[in-house]
Design an enzyme around this catalytic site. Structure first.
Site, PDB file in Angstrom:
ATOM      1  N   ARG A  30       0.841  -1.204   0.000  1.00 33.13           N
ATOM      2  CA  ARG A  30       0.000   0.000   0.000  1.00 33.13           C
ATOM      3  C   ARG A  30       0.877   1.256   0.000  1.00 33.13           C
ATOM      4  O   ARG A  30       1.021   1.922  -1.020  1.00 33.13           O
ATOM      5  CB  ARG A  30      -0.951  -0.021   1.217  1.00 33.13           C
ATOM      6  CG  ARG A  30      -2.117   0.979   1.123  1.00 33.13           C
ATOM      7  CD  ARG A  30      -1.780   2.382   1.589  1.00 33.13           C
ATOM      8  NE  ARG A  30      -1.324   2.455   2.960  1.00 33.13           N
ATOM      9  CZ  ARG A  30      -0.844   3.567   3.509  1.00 33.13           C
ATOM     10  NH1 ARG A  30      -0.747   4.682   2.802  1.00 33.13           N
ATOM     11  NH2 ARG A  30      -0.412   3.567   4.759  1.00 33.13           N
ATOM     12  N   HIS A 225      10.756   6.850   8.077  1.00 33.77           N
ATOM     13  CA  HIS A 225      11.310   6.973   6.740  1.00 33.77           C
ATOM     14  C   HIS A 225      12.819   7.175   6.872  1.00 33.77           C
ATOM     15  O   HIS A 225      13.292   7.706   7.869  1.00 33.77           O
ATOM     16  CB  HIS A 225      10.670   8.132   5.982  1.00 33.77           C
ATOM     17  CG  HIS A 225       9.289   7.824   5.490  1.00 33.77           C
ATOM     18  ND1 HIS A 225       8.827   8.241   4.266  1.00 33.77           N
ATOM     19  CD2 HIS A 225       8.260   7.138   6.055  1.00 33.77           C
ATOM     20  CE1 HIS A 225       7.580   7.826   4.086  1.00 33.77           C
ATOM     21  NE2 HIS A 225       7.219   7.162   5.168  1.00 33.77           N
ATOM     22  N   CYS A 256       5.468   9.590   0.277  1.00 33.67           N
ATOM     23  CA  CYS A 256       4.129  10.140   0.465  1.00 33.67           C
ATOM     24  C   CYS A 256       3.820  11.092  -0.682  1.00 33.67           C
ATOM     25  O   CYS A 256       4.540  12.078  -0.876  1.00 33.67           O
ATOM     26  CB  CYS A 256       4.021  10.875   1.798  1.00 33.67           C
ATOM     27  SG  CYS A 256       2.409  11.640   2.054  1.00 33.67           S
TER      28      CYS A 256
END
Length: 324
Positions: A30, A225, A256
């Site tokens: 995802r 991250h 993102c």
């Protein structure tokens, strides 16, 4: 000795005060794929998830029921989710941005859902087109309905350490929004370092603030991250504070789409290498996981950014594998 030990695994040497087991919340299918420019075929996504399950991952975030206009890569959620019906023992969370997304997930029989909030006003506006308070108000009936249906609900909180528009985010502010998100009824909270600026002391300060406000550490997950190479250091500090749920993305995929400075997630292989070296159980077979990321890199047409995948697959530094 310059390479890995026999079998391609690190020597296990434990450190005191760390958990015996860590649950990896795999987000590659995802969060990892959502920012890919070329649409990945639904069948490839389904096989990716099956391969991840075969490597021993037990929580694999499958997709998002967001409007296709916003994340075209995940427009196939209704086609993908039924292809995973033969994985009854695998937790397959899905992201539901609003009540409509929840209805779509319920119609397909999803049993675990997640909402995605922000600790900062700027990102809440960029991602959800509303204020932090407005987004929490939108989530409230979604979480209540999901809980009434017996679903497990995860609350993502982004921009917990820094925001590309606002800079450093005060620890107390993050803890306040995190507590509000949990108070809506979320079972679990994932703390997101969306642009990768966290450092170990900052992580320790936030976890201390949260537990000081009565948040149970077993309800906290971390989502780092690796923009500045700090993800593993930050993870180790979280483990030292009792966190046992860590988000990671196979092959280090992801970013993102609404935060332009966000780069890849912590690579699951890099995380497993560290945890194996600490003698911490994950249930994940590093060899099978690495092979899965090599396989996906071949489908995406580029090498995996994971350092561990590259170290265990030196040929991939030259050309992506099309391994079957």
């Amino acid at each position: 000795m310059t390479g890995p030990s026999a079998g391609g695994l690190p020597m296990a040497v434990a450190l005191p005060g760390l958990p015996a087991r860590v649950r990896i919340h795999e987000v590659g299918a995802r969060d990892g794929l959502q920012n890919e420019k070329s649409v990945v075929p639904t069948e490839v996504k389904a096989e990716f998830i099956h391969r991840l399950a075969g490597a021993g991952l037990t929580t694999i975030e499958a997709t998002s029921f967001v409007h296709p206009k916003w994340v075209p890569q995940l427009a196939d959620a209704e086609r993908l989710f039924p292809l995973l019906g033969d994985l009854p023992d695998i937790a397959l969370p899905v992201l539901v941005p609003n009540a409509r997304g929840l209805e779509r997930a319920l119609a397909l029989g999803a049993r675990r859902v997640a909402v995605f909030g922000s600790a900062t006003e700027s990102f809440a506006r960029a991602n959800l087109n509303r204020s932090v308070a407005g987004s929490l108000a939108m989530f409230a009936p979604v979480v209540a309905r999901a809980r009434a249906e017996g679903l497990h609900v995860r609350g993502y909180l982004s921009m917990c350490f820094g925001d590309p528009w606002e800079g450093a985010v005060p620890v107390a502010r993050v803890a306040e929004v995190a507590k509000e998100l949990l108070d809506l009824g979320c079972d679990e909270l994932s703390l997101g370092d969306t642009i990768g600026v966290a450092t170990p002391g900052h992580v320790a300060a936030l976890l201390t603030e949260l537990t000081g406000r009565g948040v149970a550490v077993d309800a906290i997950g971390v989502h780092f991250h690796d923009t500045y190479g700090q993800a593993l250091a930050n993870t180790l500090v979280a483990l030292q504070h009792g966190v046992t749920t860590v988000d990671a993305s196979a092959g280090g995929l992801g970013g993102c789409p609404f935060a332009k400075s966000a780069t890849g997630n912590l690579a699951t292989e890099d995380l497993v290498w560290m945890l194996d070296g600490l003698g911490i159980d994950t249930g994940v077979d590093l060899g099978r996981l690495t092979a899965t990321s090599r396989w996906l890199a071949g489908r995406l047409g580029r090498p995996s950014p994971s350092r561990t995948v590259r170290a265990l697959s030196p040929e991939q530094a030259q050309s992506p594998s099309s391994e079957e």
